[in-house]
Motif scaffolding. Sequence first.
Motif, mmCIF file in Angstrom:
data_model
loop_
_atom_site.group_PDB
_atom_site.id
_atom_site.type_symbol
_atom_site.label_atom_id
_atom_site.label_comp_id
_atom_site.label_asym_id
_atom_site.label_seq_id
_atom_site.Cartn_x
_atom_site.Cartn_y
_atom_site.Cartn_z
ATOM 1 N N LYS A 148 19.938 95.297 -15.429
ATOM 2 C CA LYS A 148 20.861 93.613 -16.006
ATOM 3 C C LYS A 148 22.310 93.936 -15.453
ATOM 4 O O LYS A 148 23.014 94.833 -14.808
ATOM 5 N N THR A 149 22.456 92.485 -15.059
ATOM 6 C CA THR A 149 23.889 92.456 -14.463
ATOM 7 C C THR A 149 24.407 91.293 -14.307
ATOM 8 O O THR A 149 24.113 90.173 -15.070
ATOM 9 N N GLU A 150 26.130 90.709 -14.742
ATOM 10 C CA GLU A 150 25.736 89.376 -15.130
ATOM 11 C C GLU A 150 26.555 88.924 -13.663
ATOM 12 O O GLU A 150 26.843 89.362 -12.716
ATOM 13 N N PRO A 151 25.846 87.545 -13.797
ATOM 14 C CA PRO A 151 26.357 87.030 -11.534
ATOM 15 C C PRO A 151 28.096 86.322 -11.493
ATOM 16 O O PRO A 151 27.494 86.847 -10.553
ATOM 17 N N SER A 191 25.958 89.719 -8.369
ATOM 18 C CA SER A 191 25.266 88.683 -8.834
ATOM 19 C C SER A 191 24.238 88.838 -7.785
ATOM 20 O O SER A 191 24.222 89.426 -6.711
ATOM 21 N N TRP A 192 22.812 88.225 -7.522
ATOM 22 C CA TRP A 192 21.330 87.829 -6.529
ATOM 23 C C TRP A 192 21.662 87.876 -4.623
ATOM 24 O O TRP A 192 21.466 88.208 -4.605
ATOM 25 N N TYR A 236 18.004 91.557 -13.020
ATOM 26 C CA TYR A 236 18.184 90.716 -14.812
ATOM 27 C C TYR A 236 19.110 89.943 -14.222
ATOM 28 O O TYR A 236 20.494 91.038 -14.173
ATOM 29 N N HIS A 237 19.974 89.261 -14.543
ATOM 30 C CA HIS A 237 21.455 88.633 -14.568
ATOM 31 C C HIS A 237 20.932 88.232 -16.410
ATOM 32 O O HIS A 237 20.733 86.742 -16.989
ATOM 33 N N ALA A 262 24.483 84.934 -18.902
ATOM 34 C CA ALA A 262 24.031 83.699 -17.500
ATOM 35 C C ALA A 262 23.268 82.926 -18.540
ATOM 36 O O ALA A 262 22.779 82.829 -18.717
ATOM 37 N N MET A 308 15.473 88.044 -11.251
ATOM 38 C CA MET A 308 15.245 87.377 -10.115
ATOM 39 C C MET A 308 14.679 87.219 -8.799
ATOM 40 O O MET A 308 14.235 86.626 -7.926
ATOM 41 N N GLN A 315 12.601 81.974 -10.703
ATOM 42 C CA GLN A 315 12.926 82.994 -11.884
ATOM 43 C C GLN A 315 12.434 83.135 -13.288
ATOM 44 O O GLN A 315 11.920 82.117 -13.892
#
Length: 157
Positions: free
Chosen positions: A9-12, A16-17, A55-56, A59, A65, A113
């Motif tokens: 998981k990442t916060e965009p 981000s992607w 994964y975003h 968001a 993604m 997505q």
Amino acid sequence: MSINFWLIKTEPDVFSWEDLKKSKNQTTYWDGVRNYQARNFLRDQMKKGDLVLFYHSNADPLAVMGVCEVAKEGYPDHTQFDPDSEHYDSKADPKNPNWYMVDVKLQREFKHQVTLDEIKSNPKLKKMKLIQRGNRLSVMPVTKEEFDEIVKMGEKK
């Protein structure tokens, strides 16, 4: 050698992607994980060649993604030693690091997505750790069946 499957998981607004796509060789280190269970996955279980759902979180929409692959196995996260980093850990010892990271490389972007709502509504994914109550890990294992189902969903237009 068997391949394992993961979700990160990442916060965009942090990474981000699109940031991954712009990274040199579409590869980056996955730093800043500060949960011991997630750290153990990074340090002990994620292996080069493992496949990863990107994964975003936090968001709109919450969504997978695309797919990455582990390009480098777990090694000490340098940000734990940097007092100027938001991930600095004053208790970290370079001789016995607390925190680890892996490198991930973009493998493919989904045509569609795959949103959290779509994942929740898919009966094949009802046991996925991502949607289990109280699971907030930023790195988690995914079964091959879950991985394949999400990839299938992401390839639909």
